[in-house]
Design an enzyme around this catalytic site. Structure first.
Site, short mmCIF file in Angstrom:
data_model
loop_
_atom_site.label_atom_id
_atom_site.label_comp_id
_atom_site.label_asym_id
_atom_site.label_seq_id
_atom_site.Cartn_x
_atom_site.Cartn_y
_atom_site.Cartn_z
N ASP A 1 4.65 -3.54 -1.14
CA ASP A 1 3.31 -3.53 -1.72
C ASP A 1 3.43 -4.31 -3.03
OD1 ASP A 1 0.69 -3.19 -2.35
OD2 ASP A 1 0.64 -1.03 -1.98
C1 BGC Z 1 -2.52 -2.53 -2.42
C2 BGC Z 1 -2.30 -3.14 -1.05
C3 BGC Z 1 -2.79 -4.56 -1.03
C4 BGC Z 1 -2.08 -5.32 -2.11
C5 BGC Z 1 -2.51 -6.77 -2.20
C6 BGC Z 1 -1.95 -3.39 -3.51
O1 BGC Z 1 -2.32 -2.91 -4.76
O2 BGC Z 1 -1.95 -1.25 -2.48
O3 BGC Z 1 -2.95 -2.39 -0.07
O4 BGC Z 1 -2.59 -5.12 0.23
O5 BGC Z 1 -2.36 -4.72 -3.38
O6 BGC Z 1 -3.80 -6.85 -2.69
#
Ligand code: BGC
Length: 757
Positions: A228
């Site tokens: 993530d």
């Molecule tokens: C989120 C993810 C997301 C990623 C990219 C993160 O903060 O938890 O679900 O895909 O950001 O935007």
């Protein structure tokens, strides 16, 4: 596909290290001299958020269809619909030059206050897994990848980047992992995204057990693991654990850390090569899908409307719905003008267009006279004048439609909700309007369960519209006027109060840890087990028609665990209009050696029926439908004995049951150990056999010491046994003094040797 091994052989160490870290916020690092292209990823999960500038983390994105979010689509319980949604998402990804869509999210709804529940499917792992499989299949069938997220146990936004989910093995295996397992084993997402949080103290991004032992060795995952965004703390430890790609980039210090670790011999180059191999496979696979053609925005908007209509849940209806055309309609609530159709945070889509609920209503309302008033403010203030205006409008009309959306300041990615309520103003508005106009319908937009006890009795009907996607406004009108018959059913329980929710006393945690003390008893498993009344049970949803179920029958009353069985029954549409019914199959274990939920969803089918039509539903139940994760054996076990198979229209509206007998084929090793108690030895067949000679001797000694005769003696022996049964055998043997052939510890060792072979 080019020769990946040949490319790896030509890559320099810095090139390998760079490939494993993003080049920008949304792209991987290309290797131009070896013709390795970049991979473009984008959020997800219910639309394509393609930012024009890959270097930017900003919210602004190119226009794309915003479909209903996962908490909505889950209530469709419709595998085919999710597959179609996936195909449409893929078409848009292709048009927008996106290789991998960052979704779906299959985290469990442990508590309804989790701010991100709107992006997740359900409190039930089976339902979430089924729908994720369909969505992934749909997307990947068109040559676009997915990123199954957030792996794992990411169940709250509060301290989401640091909290440690303290959760036992059985609970992980039965509740928090199965949706990931189903998606990986059956749909092979191209990538899996690790979560921010820790699991039992270890960051998911560095958890080898999670990323390698389970994901790859057990489930056979073939793609790459991506972090993530900013979830990696120790880059080298993450690589060693099985995390291939760190996002976002660029992060030159991370790349250098990997180079240094290989140079110092702290990281085997083979480990890095393996990550490179996994990433390259996906990079080249994605490159096989030509990008760039446009997409059919109008047909996707129509699909979004159908999905929304099939996902909304008619929670309550005293008969006021469907509405007749004409008459005087008071439309109250700013959500009728400004559709609340998606949630805040990384999943935010720049919609191609947005249906205005009020306009869509007018289109279907015939010659009705429609008035509108805003009803509540945008912020958390109290504005009595808005309520007075709404009451007057409701009184002057034949029916009041209250469009009420839970504002983003109460619910969003990034923070959890403080309570389950609408705003105070919204509650006061509903109370005042329903008191003035008994023919009032409440239409809700929110991403997770809300409490309604303060106002629901006054409402003639309640429609849960969820975060309904850009075409939701039209879907609401379709349902209100009966153009579409409601068919959604809840994928999560609506509790009466926050204090009733299973995780209540173990949330949000302390000292950086949140203890999953409720174990496997989340959602309906918990409410059922504690016989806790709820507002609306899991699986609940009304229709404008009625359905009758026949008694269920099974392919075999007695069956072997490895064979499973098929349960079949008929569903008949007994009403006057066409409709779709979601028939649900739950399994109840009549007796188990561990505490199991009273029932668990193990199958379902959505059937479309014309008035008077009957269809047979046949649902296979395999080994896993009966099994639990045995903490002692560390494996799935289906214990021999009786099970009830329950068929229902919801988890609380059971229409039939059939009792079956499972025969276990598992040859389970004995769990006896040095400190096992007498009762454990006696319950274990091999243990009992080994112990028998000494046991007889001990019983005789005990009889002699008790001394008395007949009935009295038998009673005393039985009473003594109750106590003795709880004593570790080794301690008990101490009392047998000289009569023993060896010292107690050695004797128990010998017995264990016999038992374990
Ligand atoms: C989120 C993810 C997301 C990623 C990219 C993160 O903060 O938890 O679900 O895909 O950001 O935007």
């Amino acid at each position: 596909m080019p020769q990946i091994e040949a490319i790896i052989a030509q890559m320099t160490l810095p090139e390998k290290a760079a490939l494993c870290t993003g080049a920008t916020a949304w792209t991987t690092t290309p290797v131009e001299r070896l013709a390795v292209p970049e991979l473009f990823v984008a959020d997800g999960p219910h639309g394509v958020r393609r930012v024009p500038d890959a270097a930017s983390m900003a919210i602004g994105a190119l226009p794309a269809t915003c479909f209903p979010t996962a908490s909505a689509t889950a209530c469709s319980w419709d595998r085919t619909l999710l597959q179609r949604m996936g195909q449409a998402l893929a078409a848009e990804a292709i048009a927008l030059g996106v290789d991998v869509l960052l979704g779906p999210g299959v985290n469990m709804k442990r508590t309804p206050v989790c701010g991100r529940n709107f992006e997740y499917f359900s409190e039930d792992p089976y339902l979430a897994g089924e729908l994720a499989v369909s969505l992934i299949d749909g997307i990947q069938s068109r040559g676009v990848g997915t990123s199954l997220k957030h792996y794992a146990a990411n169940n709250q936004e509060e301290q989401r980047m640091t909290i440690s989910a303290e959760v036992d093995q059985r609970t992980l295996r039965e509740i928090y992992l199965p949706a990931f397992e189903a998606a990986v084993t059956r749909a092979q997402p191209w990538t899996v995204m690790c979560s921010y949080n820790r699991i039992n103290g270890v960051y998911a991004s560095e958890d080898r057990w999670l990323l390698t032992d389970i994901l790859r060795d057990e489930w056979g995952f073939e793609g790459f693991v991506v972090s993530d965004w900013t979830a990696v703390h120790d880059r080298v430890a993450a690589l060693q654990a099985g995390l291939d790609l760190e996002m976002p980039g660029p992060r030159p210090r991370r790349v250098q850390a990997v180079i240094d670790a290989v140079a110092l011999g702290e990281l085997a180059e083979a480990t890095l090569d393996e990550a490179v191999r996994r990433i390259l496979r996906i990079v080249f696979r994605a490159a096989e899908t030509p990008k760039g053609a446009g997409f059919d925005a109008a047909s996707h908007h129509a699909l979004a409307r159908q999905i929304a209509a099939d996902s909304m849940v008619l929670l309550k209806n005293d008969g006021i719905l469907p509405l007749a055309q004409g008459g005087r309609i008071a439309v109250i609530g700013r959500a009728a003008r400004q559709a609340h159709f998606q949630g805040g945070g990384s999943s935010h889509i720049n919609a191609t267009r947005v249906d205005v609920p009020l306009d869509e209503l007018a289109l279907l309302a015939g010659d009705a006279q429609i008035t509108f008033c805003a009803g509540y403010p945008e912020d958390d203030s109290s504005q009595p004048a808005l309520i007075a205006e709404a009451v007057a409008a409701a009184q002057a009309a034949d029916v009041a439609l209250l469009y009420v959306a839970l504002p983003t300041f109460k619910e969003s990615e990034g923070y959890d909700r403080a309570d389950l309520e609408l705003t105070r103003h919204q509650v006061a508005l509903i109370q005042a309007v329903t008191a003035a106009q008994p023919r009032s319908v409440v239409i809700l937009n929110n991403g997770s369960a809300i409490a309604m006890s303060d106002w629901i009795d006054g409402a003639a009907a309640v429609l849960e519209g969820w975060m309904m996607g850009q075409a939701g406004g039209g879907a609401i009108a379709d349902l209100l006027f009966g153009v579409v018959n409601p068919s959604g059913k809840l994928a999560e329980t609506f509790p009466l109060r926050l204090a009733d929710t299973p995780a209540y006393l173990n949330y949000p945690g302390e000292g950086g840890k949140v203890r999953y003390g409720e174990g496997v008893f989340i959602g309906y498993r918990g409410y059922d087990a504690r016989e806790q009344p709820v507002l609306f049970p899991f699986g609940h949803g009304l229709s404008y028609t009625t359905f009758q179920y026949s008694a269920p029958r099974v392919s075999s009353q007695t069956f072997r665990d490895v064979d499973g069985l098929v349960v079949a029954f008929e569903v008949t549409n007994t009403g006057a209009v066409a409709g779709q019914e979601i028939a649900q199959v739950y399994v109840h274990d009549c007796a188990a050696s561990v505490q199991r939920p009273p029932k668990e969803l193990k199958g379902f089918a959505k059937v479309a029926l014309q008035p008077g039509e009957t269809q047979t539903v046949a649902i296979p139940l395999d080994f896993r439908a009966f099994a639990f994760f045995h903490p002692g054996y560390g494996r799935w076990v289906a214990e021999a004995g009786e099970f009830n198979i329950l068929v229902g229209a919801s988890s609380a509206d059971l229409r039939g049951a059939v009792r079956v007998t499972l025969q276990s084929t598992a040859a389970l090793p004995s769990l006896l150990g040095p400190m096992s108690t007498l009762s454990e030895w006696l319950e274990d067949p091999a243990g009992r056999a080994a112990l028998e000679p000494i046991y007889q001797q001990a019983m005789a000694a005990m009889a002699a010491s008790v001394g008395s005769d007949g009935e009295e003696r038998a009673a005393e022996e039985a009473a003594a046994m109750v106590f003795l049964a709880q004593v570790p055998l080794v301690d008990l043997l101490e009392f047998m003094g000289d009569g023993l052939p060896a010292a107690p510890a050695a004797l128990v060792q010998g017995l264990l040797h016999q038992v374990h072979g």
